[in-house]
Structure formats: structure tokens, C-alpha cells
Design an enzyme around this catalytic site. Structure first.
Site, PDB file in Angstrom:
ATOM      1  N   ASP A 105      -6.189  -4.506   6.901  1.00 33.00           N
ATOM      2  CA  ASP A 105      -7.412  -5.162   6.431  1.00 33.00           C
ATOM      3  C   ASP A 105      -7.395  -6.664   6.739  1.00 33.00           C
ATOM      4  OD1 ASP A 105      -8.041  -2.715   5.428  1.00 33.00           O
ATOM      5  OD2 ASP A 105      -8.184  -3.346   3.327  1.00 33.00           O
ATOM      6  N   HIS A 257      -2.087  -5.631   5.694  1.00 33.26           N
ATOM      7  CA  HIS A 257      -3.041  -6.689   6.044  1.00 33.26           C
ATOM      8  C   HIS A 257      -2.570  -7.436   7.294  1.00 33.26           C
ATOM      9  CE1 HIS A 257      -3.784  -5.962   1.741  1.00 33.26           C
ATOM     10  NE2 HIS A 257      -5.034  -6.350   1.983  1.00 33.26           N
TER      11      HIS A 257
END
Length: 727
Positions: A105, A257
Site C-alpha cells: 500500500d 507498505h
């Protein structure tokens, strides 16, 4: 009293007669349409940047919408992490056993995303990247690399906004624009969407579920996670590996991430985790492959065109903001330098003036006691001409006063003659404009030193004597006096009073010491008659005949100086309309004079000082800076809305503090009371805008090749010499 008649020499045509060009209303108004369009485009660009860069942003993924799970179906709370709510019968799916769907993400990030892609390539593993639209626009090559290397791309909204808390219009905007950005960058569209701040199924809230339903109506599948690495908290490589260590054989969706901060631990943990998982027999792949769907498809040509335009527009708006930011910084530096410079120079000018000289290397000059000629051009000046003539006649210095009536229709000449004041002569002539009136007076003058004064101006008894003294220096060809506003009552009068004292007079002190004075004002100026005749008298080429005349003298090698104790009191416009007309003529005429004398930039001597110092100063401070002023104001509103309003307020207060300090010093030099300075903040908010609009109008008029007619200011009959202690 005597009467003189102008000679039969042909009169110089007035600007109005010399330039009989019809002003087409449509053409004149065009520049305001252009300005409005530019400001609207700028406001749009700033709004885009403010929305995308400051109303949201990549933050702590632990911050979720904790508003309860009322209305969330049990099949979602207890189902698989891939949720299909496109129909009333909600379906969920999970990866097959021993299958790990690896997701990232908050990217792409220019530092960490390439390193993560390198690790994935080294392990021959594909992953799903949920990209933030603004980050993808900033780094499109990384998104293209993801696609080229076989990875899957999903949406993570445009600005990483919490869809569970956002209104419906913003949900639509965030997802649709993120999709448009992806289509513009890669030519493909995505089906998978991960709402920012989401986690596992049992954490879905009512708000998040409403967002999932809303986006499902547009064809999106929501992807949650089953195992969170919590790498955003930087717990250490070992802890990240532990958080992602699968137990049992169930398929999982792993959350990591590649953007949003320092991801060095993520890169290292990913490499070690992939090595371990491969050894345990797990298959690491994308979400689409893990649940058996093709999540990406080529975008229709129309979507690609819209996406390309959107990406280009976003990039252009970012460039606009960057350019404006640099220009703002430059204008701030210029403003600061100008403030420090004019105050320092004004201080030096004041000290030297008190010693009776302008420069330490110039000896004291002999006092001028010979009579001088005062020329008063007058056109319909009956309201103030008596006060003007009587004040000049009361001078302590011997004067000859020539009033040139330029075809007045209000009895100006008759009024002057009726005064019966010795030494006052009236010349009557047909209307030919102010330059022709001055030239008529110049030809009739009896003395070598002439003083030119407007018909709406009064002198103090010592003014003429003080004004002419610098002409004892043979290098000096003209002297500017100190013009004061007599009708300073009311806020408009106070604003103009401040402008005269702080703006005009501080600049004149600077121009004096820099030897580049561009203007001796028509209200009060002393000249050598021979120098004026040598350059052909007063020209009608421009609407600012005083500026044109001064620049012509400088280009002939004459010095022009400033005498701050030679006071003249003049009427200022009493209405905004009258002020607009006056300043429009001044500004347009100054632009004409600057263009006419542009050759001084490459000359040497006194002309070169005017060209490189004086014209350069006028170009930057009185043309370019005002043209940039509307952008500054729009950017200030942008800062109040999208940036820190407290910081913007502090900066404005600091700017106002500096302005007040400079103004107070200028008032002190001119021996003025400080009371009017309470209006200075309002001046910055209202009067300043009017002045820069005047500059914009003048520049557009000049660029359009239109010719401006002479605007005569309305007279109010308020002329009188204020007592010294009232200043």
C-alpha cells in the site's frame, strides 16, 4: 499685472488630438476577461493542488473509522478478504491453501518501491500494489515498471482519504480520479480497490461498508487483509517477519507498505520472508491470481484520453504551484531588499541633507538669490488657481509668475488677472495640452531658472528658495520637490498621504543618491531653462510629460536631485473613480516614457545610470511586481484554506509590522504625525489592489496598441497652506 499672448508658433498637439484612435469597448474589456480567466485557471490549479496535497495524505494506517459495524453483513465480517458487493447477494473469497497474496500500500515511492521491485524480481515473485493516485502521477515510471514486470495494480484512492468518513461525492471523486490516473499512465484500468485505513474483515465499520457498497456499484472489488505486517510502525525486521509468518495452511493476504515513510525494514524483511516462505512450500502471488480473477483490463481509448489529460493537468497544476512558490520567494526577497535599501538610503540622504550637501566630496554651494520664473499651466483651474498663485507670490524668493491659460472655459485667466498681483502674467492660448502650455511659459520666461507647478498646488513661503538651491551645482539640471497631500481627510485621503510619504518620497531619496531620478513631479520641479530648450522643451509624446522630461534631461548628462524641504501641497483625488483616472494616466504615461528611453540601458554616464538603475527599478517594482500581485493574493487565500492559517496569519502580521516600521520612519523623516498609519493595514487590503489593477490595465492598453486620452482630475477647491505644526 500684465497679459502676455502666446506667439504664433504652432502648438504641440495634445495627446488626445495626436492619437485620434477609436477605443473599441470590446477590445478594452478583453484584458479583464483575460485576467479573470487567468485567475480562475490559477485558482483551479491551486484548488487541485490544495485538495490532492493538503486535504488528505498518507498517514498512520492504524487510524481507522471506529463507528461500529451496524448494518455490515455477517458474510462480510466473517468471510474472505476479497469482497464482491456488486450484487445484493454479497460474496467473499480467500486465497487457496498455501497461497500468499502479497500486497503493498501507499506507493509508489521513488526510494523504496524500486528496491521492493528489485527484491520481488530476484525471487521471481509477483505482488499487488495498491497505489495512491497522486503518488502514481508523481512517479508514473514506477507504475509502468510494475505492469511491465507482471505485477498487479489496484487502487488506493487518489489522496489516501478515509472512505468510511468521506461524503459520497468525495468517495466517487477519489476512486474515479485514481482510476483515471491509472488509465492515463498505463492504458489499463483496475478492478481491485483497497480503502485506506482498512484492515481485516472483522474491523469493517458501517462507514467502510457504505463505501464498499458505493464503489461496488461502479464495479470494484474490495480487498482487505488477513495478516498485517505493521511495518508502518517500524517495529524491526524480526517483528515484521513474525507478523507475516503464516500458521497452518490457510491462504492469506499479506499487507505491507512501499510508501508513506522509511521502508528500509520492509525491504529487508521482505527479502528474508520470501526466502523462508519458499522453503516452506508457500506460493506467493498477486491477489487476482490467488482468487482466480483477472483484475486488470485495457482501458477504452476515451478513458485513456481522459486519463492522459487528467495526469497532464495534475502535473501542470503542480508545476504552476512550484513556479508561483519560487516567484513568491523571489518577490519576497526583492521586497525585503527594497525595504532595507530605501530605509538605509533615506537615512543617509537625511544625514547628508542636514549637513547642507548630498555627498561628502561636494563642497558647500553658493546660495542662489537671483529671481526665478514660475510657470503655472492652467486648464479650467478656477477652483484652486487663486490659492496657487497667491501662495507662490508670497514666496520669500523673488519670482516671476507666468500663468498659461490653455483654453480654459471656466474663467481661469480672468480670475488670475482680477487678483492684481504684481509680477503675475497671464498667457492666453488655444487648448493644446499641458506640454504646449509649459512650452509657451518656457518661451516667455525671463530667467534662467524656471519652476513648474500644477494649478492645483500651493507652495509654502520658503519652498521656491529651498527648491532651487541645488541648481548652484552646475551638474544639476533639475530638482524635485516634496509633494504633500492637502485633502488627507477620510480614509482615501489618508491612504494617498501614506503613499506620497512612504512610497514616492522614500523612492526619491533612493533615486537621488543613486543618481537615477526618473521623475520630477509636475506639482513641483525646478529646471535650467537652457537645458529644457536644448532638448526641445516639454514633449507631448507621452501622457507623463514630467517623467519624459526628466528622463530626457538625464540622457543628456544632467543630474536630477531631490529636495525634501521644498514643500508643495496638492489636491489628491477624492473618489475612487478620480483616483483610477489619475493613476491610470500616470502609469500609462510612465510606461510610454520607459519605452521611449529604453536606449538608456546601453548608454554610459548619467544616461546609463538612469537606464540600468532607474528604469530597472521601475520595471521590477512598479510594473512586474504589481502584475504578480493578483497571484500573490490568490495564493494567500490558498494558504488560508489549504495550508496552516495560523502560519499565514503570522507571516502577514510580520509583513505588516515591517511595513508599519518603514512607514513610521518615513513619516519621521517628513516630520509627519503618525496618526494616519492606523489605515495602513486597510490600505494593503483595498488600496493596493486598486493600484495593481491600474498597472494591469495600463500594461494591457499599451500591449494592445491603444492610445489613452488625457484624464483631467476634478478640482475640489480645498487648497490652502496647512500650518507647519499640523503636518
Amino acid at each position: 499685472m500684465a497679459r502676455r499672448t502666446a506667439g504664433r508658433r504652432p502648438m504641440a498637439p495634445s495627446p488626445a488630438k495626436a492619437h485620434r484612435a477609436a477605443r473599441l469597448p470590446g477590445r478594452v474589456r478583453t484584458h479583464w476577461i483575460v485576467l479573470a480567466a487567468l485567475l480562475v485557471a490559477l485558482a483551479l490549479a491551486l484548488a487541485v493542488q490544495g485538495y490532492t496535497q493538503h486535504l488528505a495524505g498518507i498517514g498512520d494506517d492504524s487510524a481507522s473509522s471506529r463507528d461500529g459495524a451496524a448494518g455490515v453483513p455477517a458474510s462480510v465480517l466473517n468471510g474472505g478478504p476479497v469482497v464482491d458487493a456488486r450484487t445484493a447477494d454479497v460474496h467473499t473469497a480467500r486465497p487457496a491453501d498455501r497461497t500468499l497474496a502479497l500486497t503493498f500500500d501507499d506507493g509508489p515511492d521513488p526510494v523504496w518501491t524500486p528496491l521492493i521491485l528489485d527484491v520481488l524480481e530476484a525471487h521471481h515473485v509477483h505482488a499487488t500494489f495498491f497505489v495512491v493516485g497522486t503518488a502514481a502521477i508523481d512517479h508514473p515510471d514506477l507504475v509502468r515498471r510494475m505492469i511491465a514486470e507482471g505485477h498487479e495494480v489496484g487502487l488506493h484512492t487518489l489522496t489516501h482519504v478515509d472512505l468510511g468518513k468521506a461524503p459520497e461525492w468525495r468517495r466517487q471523486l477519489e476512486v474515479q480520479t485514481a482510476q483515471r490516473a491509472l488509465a492515463g499512465i498505463t492504458g489499463e484500468t483496475a478492478t481491485l480497490l483497497r480503502p485506506p485505513y482498512s484492515s481485516e474483515n472483522d474491523a469493517v465499520t458501517s462507514g467502510t461498508w457504505a463505501a464498499m457498497q458505493s464503489t461496488a456499484a461502479d464495479g470494484y472489488l474490495t480487498v482487505l487483509s488477513t495478516m498485517d505486517s505493521r511495518d508502518w510502525s517500524r517495529p524491526g525486521v524480526a517483528q515484521i517477519e513474525q507478523n507475516l509468518a503464516p500458521s497452518g495452511t490457510h491462504g492469506q493476504i499479506l499487507l505491507m507498505h512501499d510508501g508513506g515513510g522509511d521502508r528500509s525494514e520492509t525491504v529487508q524483511a521482505l527479502d528474508e520472508m520470501l526466502t523462508q516462505d519458499a522453503g516452506k512450500g508457500y506460493r506467493v502471488t498477486t491477489v487476482g491470481d490467488a482468487v482466480g480473477i483477472a483484475s486488470m483490463r485495457p482501458a477504452p481509448e476515451s478513458e485513456q484520453l481522459l486519463g492522459t489529460a487528467f495526469v497532464w493537468g495534475m502535473g501542470a497544476s503542480g508545476t504552476v504551484v512550484d513556479v508561483i512558490s519560487w516567484l513568491l520567494a523571489a518577490s519576497g526577497i526583492v521586497t525585503l531588499i527594497r525595504a532595507v535599501l530605501v530605509v538605509a538610503v533615506a537615512s543617509r540622504h537625511h544625514r547628508l541633507a542636514r549637513r547642507g550637501r548630498r555627498r561628502r566630496d561636494v563642497p558647500l554651494l553658493p546660495e542662489i538669490t537671483e529671481p526665478v520664473t514660475v510657470i503655472v499651466p492652467a486648464y479650467n483651474e478656477s477652483a484652486g488657481i487663486e490659492a496657487a498663485v497667491r501662495s507662490i507670490a508670497a514666496s520669500t524668493h523673488p519670482v516671476e509668475i507666468i500663468v498659461v491659460d490653455d483654453g480654459s472655459s471656466d474663467g481661469t485667466a480672468d480670475l488670475v488677472e482680477s487678483l492684481g498681483i504684481p509680477g503675475v502674467f497671464v498667457i492666453r492660448k488655444e487648448n493644446g495640452g499641458k506640454p504646449s502650455a509649459l512650452n509657451a511659459g518656457l518661451r516667455a520666461a525671463s530667467y534662467e531658472i524656471v519652476v513648474m507647478v500644477d494649478g492645483d498646488t500651493v507652495f509654502e513661503p520658503h519652498t521656491v528658495h529651498a527648491l532651487i538651491q541645488p541648481l548652484a551645482d552646475p551638474r544639476v539640471g533639475a530638482v524635485s520637490g516634496n509633494t504633500k497631500v492637502v485633502n488627507r481627510g477620510g480614509i482615501l485621503g489618508a491612504w494617498q498621504h501614506i503613499e506620497y510619504v512612504v512610497g514616492f518620497n522614500l523612492d526619491r531619496r533612493l533615486f537621488d543618491l543613486a543618481e537615477c531620478m526618473p521623475t520630477v513631479p509636475g506639482a513641483i520641479g525646478a529646471f535650467r531653462r537652457g537645458a529644457l530648450l536644448y532638448i526641445g522643451g516639454v514633449s507631448s509624446d507621452t501622457l507623463a510629460e514630467d517623467t519624459d522630461l526628466t528622463m530626457s534631461l538625464c540622457r543628456e548628462g544632467w543630474r536630477v536631485v531631490y529636495k525634501d524641504d521644498a514643500l508643495a501641497w496638492t489636491e489628491a483625488p477624492a473618489t475612487l473613480g478620480a483616483l483610477w483616472k489619475q493613476r491610470y494616466r500616470w502609469c500609462y504615461g510612465t510606461l510610454q516614457a520607459m519605452w521611449k528611453h529604453r536606449g538608456a540601458v546601453v548608454q554610459g554616464g548619467q544616461a546609463g545610470k538612469l537606464g540600468r538603475r532607474g528604469l530597472g527599478y521601475l520595471l521590477v517594482l512598479q510594473v512586474l511586481m504589481p502584475l504578480f500581485a493578483p497571484i500573490v493574493d490568490v495564493f494567500a487565500v490558498y494558504g488560508l484554506i489549504f495550508l496552516d492559517p495560523v502560519r499565514i496569519g503570522i507571516l502577514w502580521l510580520a509583513f505588516m509590522g515591517a511595513q508599519l516600521a518603514m512607514a513610521a520612519y518615513a513619516f519621521r523623516l517628513d516630520k509627519e504625525r503618525l496618526a494616519p498609519l492606523w489605515t495602513l493595514p486597510l490600505q494593503q487590503l483595498v488600496y493596493r489592489q486598486l493600484m495593481y489593477l491600474v498597472v494591469i490595465q495600463s500594461v494591457f492598453t499599451a500591449m494592445a496598441g491603444l492610445h489613452l486620452r488625457w484624464h483631467r482630475m476634478e478640482r475640489y477647491g480645498s487648497l490652502s497652506v496647512p500650518a507647519t505644526n499640523q503636518r
